[in-house]
Design a protein around this motif. Structure first.
Motif, mmCIF file in Angstrom:
data_model
loop_
_atom_site.group_PDB
_atom_site.id
_atom_site.type_symbol
_atom_site.label_atom_id
_atom_site.label_comp_id
_atom_site.label_asym_id
_atom_site.label_seq_id
_atom_site.Cartn_x
_atom_site.Cartn_y
_atom_site.Cartn_z
ATOM 1 N N GLU A 1 -5.493 0.107 17.861
ATOM 2 C CA GLU A 1 -4.268 0.731 18.384
ATOM 3 C C GLU A 1 -3.868 1.967 17.593
ATOM 4 N N LYS A 2 -4.214 2.011 16.316
ATOM 5 C CA LYS A 2 -3.844 3.174 15.516
ATOM 6 C C LYS A 2 -5.020 3.765 14.736
ATOM 7 N N LEU A 3 -5.646 2.939 13.891
ATOM 8 C CA LEU A 3 -6.524 3.514 12.861
ATOM 9 C C LEU A 3 -7.709 4.297 13.430
ATOM 10 N N GLN B 1 4.284 -7.740 17.932
ATOM 11 C CA GLN B 1 3.506 -8.763 17.244
ATOM 12 C C GLN B 1 2.035 -8.440 17.470
ATOM 13 N N GLU B 2 1.303 -8.265 16.424
ATOM 14 C CA GLU B 2 -0.105 -7.938 16.634
ATOM 15 C C GLU B 2 -0.971 -8.513 15.531
ATOM 16 N N THR B 3 -2.263 -8.442 15.762
ATOM 17 C CA THR B 3 -3.185 -8.870 14.711
ATOM 18 C C THR B 3 -3.621 -7.613 13.949
ATOM 19 N N SER C 1 5.410 10.895 9.822
ATOM 20 C CA SER C 1 4.854 9.552 9.986
ATOM 21 C C SER C 1 4.211 9.379 11.362
ATOM 22 N N PHE C 2 3.282 8.463 11.408
ATOM 23 C CA PHE C 2 2.576 8.154 12.653
ATOM 24 C C PHE C 2 3.591 7.715 13.715
ATOM 25 N N SER C 3 4.497 6.830 13.316
ATOM 26 C CA SER C 3 5.433 6.264 14.294
ATOM 27 C C SER C 3 6.353 7.337 14.883
ATOM 28 N N GLY D 1 0.799 -1.219 0.000
ATOM 29 C CA GLY D 1 0.000 0.000 0.000
ATOM 30 C C GLY D 1 0.826 1.260 0.000
ATOM 31 N N HIS D 2 2.151 1.129 -0.212
ATOM 32 C CA HIS D 2 3.001 2.314 -0.312
ATOM 33 C C HIS D 2 3.492 2.480 -1.749
ATOM 34 N N ASP D 3 2.637 2.121 -2.691
ATOM 35 C CA ASP D 3 3.026 2.184 -4.090
ATOM 36 C C ASP D 3 2.798 3.593 -4.656
ATOM 37 N N ASN E 1 -6.347 -5.821 15.718
ATOM 38 C CA ASN E 1 -5.857 -4.975 16.821
ATOM 39 C C ASN E 1 -5.322 -3.644 16.308
ATOM 40 N N HIS E 2 -4.695 -3.661 15.126
ATOM 41 C CA HIS E 2 -4.144 -2.419 14.558
ATOM 42 C C HIS E 2 -5.228 -1.347 14.371
ATOM 43 N N PHE E 3 -6.454 -1.788 14.090
ATOM 44 C CA PHE E 3 -7.552 -0.808 13.943
ATOM 45 C C PHE E 3 -7.749 -0.044 15.256
ATOM 46 N N GLU F 1 11.992 3.824 6.032
ATOM 47 C CA GLU F 1 12.873 2.662 6.247
ATOM 48 C C GLU F 1 12.209 1.351 5.808
ATOM 49 N N LYS F 2 10.871 1.344 5.678
ATOM 50 C CA LYS F 2 10.194 0.139 5.172
ATOM 51 C C LYS F 2 10.431 -0.036 3.673
ATOM 52 N N ILE F 3 10.671 1.087 2.997
ATOM 53 C CA ILE F 3 10.736 1.071 1.530
ATOM 54 C C ILE F 3 12.173 0.962 1.037
ATOM 55 N N ARG G 1 -5.254 -1.774 2.795
ATOM 56 C CA ARG G 1 -3.828 -1.582 3.090
ATOM 57 C C ARG G 1 -3.442 -2.267 4.400
ATOM 58 N N ALA G 2 -4.313 -2.195 5.383
ATOM 59 C CA ALA G 2 -3.993 -2.817 6.678
ATOM 60 C C ALA G 2 -3.806 -4.329 6.512
ATOM 61 N N PHE G 3 -4.690 -4.980 5.757
ATOM 62 C CA PHE G 3 -4.563 -6.441 5.612
ATOM 63 C C PHE G 3 -3.393 -6.814 4.705
ATOM 64 N N ALA G 4 -3.105 -5.968 3.723
ATOM 65 C CA ALA G 4 -1.935 -6.233 2.866
ATOM 66 C C ALA G 4 -0.658 -6.136 3.707
ATOM 67 N N TYR G 5 -0.584 -5.099 4.536
ATOM 68 C CA TYR G 5 0.585 -4.894 5.402
ATOM 69 C C TYR G 5 0.705 -6.055 6.400
ATOM 70 N N GLY G 6 -0.412 -6.395 7.026
ATOM 71 C CA GLY G 6 -0.412 -7.484 8.020
ATOM 72 C C GLY G 6 0.034 -8.803 7.402
ATOM 73 N N GLN H 1 8.290 -0.010 19.595
ATOM 74 C CA GLN H 1 7.214 -0.950 19.885
ATOM 75 C C GLN H 1 6.256 -1.013 18.692
ATOM 76 N N TYR H 2 5.974 0.136 18.085
ATOM 77 C CA TYR H 2 5.067 0.188 16.940
ATOM 78 C C TYR H 2 5.598 -0.671 15.805
ATOM 79 N N ARG H 3 6.906 -0.603 15.591
ATOM 80 C CA ARG H 3 7.505 -1.316 14.463
ATOM 81 C C ARG H 3 7.702 -2.812 14.723
HETATM 82 P P1 ADP Z 1 3.377 5.922 8.858
HETATM 83 O O1 ADP Z 1 4.087 5.975 7.517
HETATM 84 O O2 ADP Z 1 2.480 7.091 9.092
HETATM 85 O O3 ADP Z 1 4.325 5.627 9.999
HETATM 86 P P2 ADP Z 1 2.804 3.246 8.464
HETATM 87 O O4 ADP Z 1 3.824 3.179 7.403
HETATM 88 O O5 ADP Z 1 3.068 2.577 9.751
HETATM 89 O O6 ADP Z 1 2.395 4.733 8.767
HETATM 90 O O7 ADP Z 1 1.474 2.741 7.875
HETATM 91 C C1 ADP Z 1 1.220 2.740 6.519
HETATM 92 C C2 ADP Z 1 0.083 1.789 6.225
HETATM 93 O O8 ADP Z 1 0.394 0.499 6.729
HETATM 94 C C3 ADP Z 1 -1.222 2.208 6.873
HETATM 95 O O9 ADP Z 1 -2.319 1.974 6.028
HETATM 96 C C4 ADP Z 1 -1.248 1.363 8.126
HETATM 97 O O10 ADP Z 1 -2.522 1.128 8.622
HETATM 98 C C5 ADP Z 1 -0.578 0.093 7.674
HETATM 99 N N1 ADP Z 1 0.049 -0.580 8.825
HETATM 100 C C6 ADP Z 1 1.118 -0.185 9.557
HETATM 101 N N2 ADP Z 1 1.361 -1.036 10.575
HETATM 102 C C7 ADP Z 1 0.425 -2.007 10.461
HETATM 103 C C8 ADP Z 1 0.129 -3.194 11.198
HETATM 104 N N3 ADP Z 1 0.852 -3.579 12.237
HETATM 105 N N4 ADP Z 1 -0.925 -3.952 10.792
HETATM 106 C C9 ADP Z 1 -1.672 -3.582 9.731
HETATM 107 N N5 ADP Z 1 -1.444 -2.488 8.992
HETATM 108 C C10 ADP Z 1 -0.417 -1.717 9.350
#
Ligand code: ADP
Ligand code: NI
Length: 219
Positions: free
Chosen positions: A179-181, A170-172, A104-106, A22-24, A175-177, A66-68, A138-143, A165-167
């Motif tokens: 904790e963050k969304l 271990q979470e579902t 960024s959120f983190s 989802g970071h395309d 749960n991300h909805f 750093e993810k990219i 995006r959340a499920f693709a990331y998860g 801790q955010y990075r």
């Molecule tokens: P930011 O760039 O603001 O720090 P992230 O890169 O962490 O945000 O998040 C980018 C996308 O990835 C968002 O849509 C976010 O919900 C999703 N994401 C990040 N962490 C998780 C996670 N643990 N589980 C599911 N989706 C996640």
């Protein structure tokens, strides 16, 4: 001043090509359009230079994540080079770098970083992309990419306290909805961003309610 975004867009495309979380490029292109739209709603006089800075920061915002990339320094150097070609003033360059390095959120879990007006619109647009139907996808693709389970009622929802801790936690994805969304709506900077986030959060809440009802065979 030349308001041409061609070089910036090409750089963003090259950096984000192949991302499946989802970071395309489609994501940053939408962020640029959403951010410019939110700014225009709140500022009908619509200063063209402000829109240009918003667009540049939007296209670049995930290229140094750093993810990219494993080589953030090299990417920053390339962006400096692009900014020089674009003949951006020092003030504009500082604004863009401050935005993309701190939005960024983190980065904002432990300390709130005050962004420029342009940065606030880019951050709001990026958060809006984490909400609604697109945010769910995006959340499920990331998860999935990070080997997280969809849901497990035995894993509790906890409050996020640090960047690390955010990075690493271990979470579902469900749960991300929590904790963050669902917290993003209250963190929005701008009036138009808040309104759009509210609508998209509602879409996500309905989804999670339905998910849990199906999980518990209550539907
Ligand atoms: P930011 O760039 O603001 O720090 P992230 O890169 O962490 O945000 O998040 C980018 C996308 O990835 C968002 O849509 C976010 O919900 C999703 N994401 C990040 N962490 C998780 C996670 N643990 N589980 C599911 N989706 C996640
Ligand atoms: Ni983003």
């Amino acid at each position: 001043m030349n308001y041409d975004l061609t070089e910036i867009k090409t750089f963003a495309k090259n950096c984000l090509d192949g991302d499946i979380t989802g970071h395309d490029y489609f994501h940053v292109d939408r962020v640029a359009q959403i951010a410019a739209r939110l700014y225009s709603v709140d500022h009908p006089e619509r200063d063209a230079h402000t829109v240009f800075i918003i667009q540049i920061a939007s296209y670049l915002h995930d290229t140094i994540d750093e993810k990219i990339t494993d080589n953030v320094e090299q990417r920053l150097a390339k962006i400096h080079h692009l900014a020089t070609i674009q003949a951006l003033s020092d003030e504009d360059q500082n604004n863009i770098f401050d935005t993309i390095q701190n939005m960024s959120f983190s980065k904002n879990i432990e300390h709130h970083h005050q962004l420029s007006l342009e940065g606030q619109y880019v951050q709001d647009a990026d958060r809006i992309e984490a909400l609604g139907a697109i945010g769910i996808a995006r959340a499920f693709a990331y998860g999935g990419k990070h080997d997280n389970p969809i849901y497990d009622p035995r894993i509790p929802v906890t409050k996020l306290t640090s960047h690390d801790q955010y990075r690493t936690k271990q979470e579902t994805t469900i749960n991300h909805f929590y904790e963050k969304l669902f917290t993003l709506e209250d963190l929005m900077n701008t009036p138009s961003g808040k309104a759009m986030a509210h609508k998209r959060t509602q879409v996500m809440r309905n989804f999670v309610d339905e998910f849990l009802a199906e999980w518990n065979l209550e539907d």
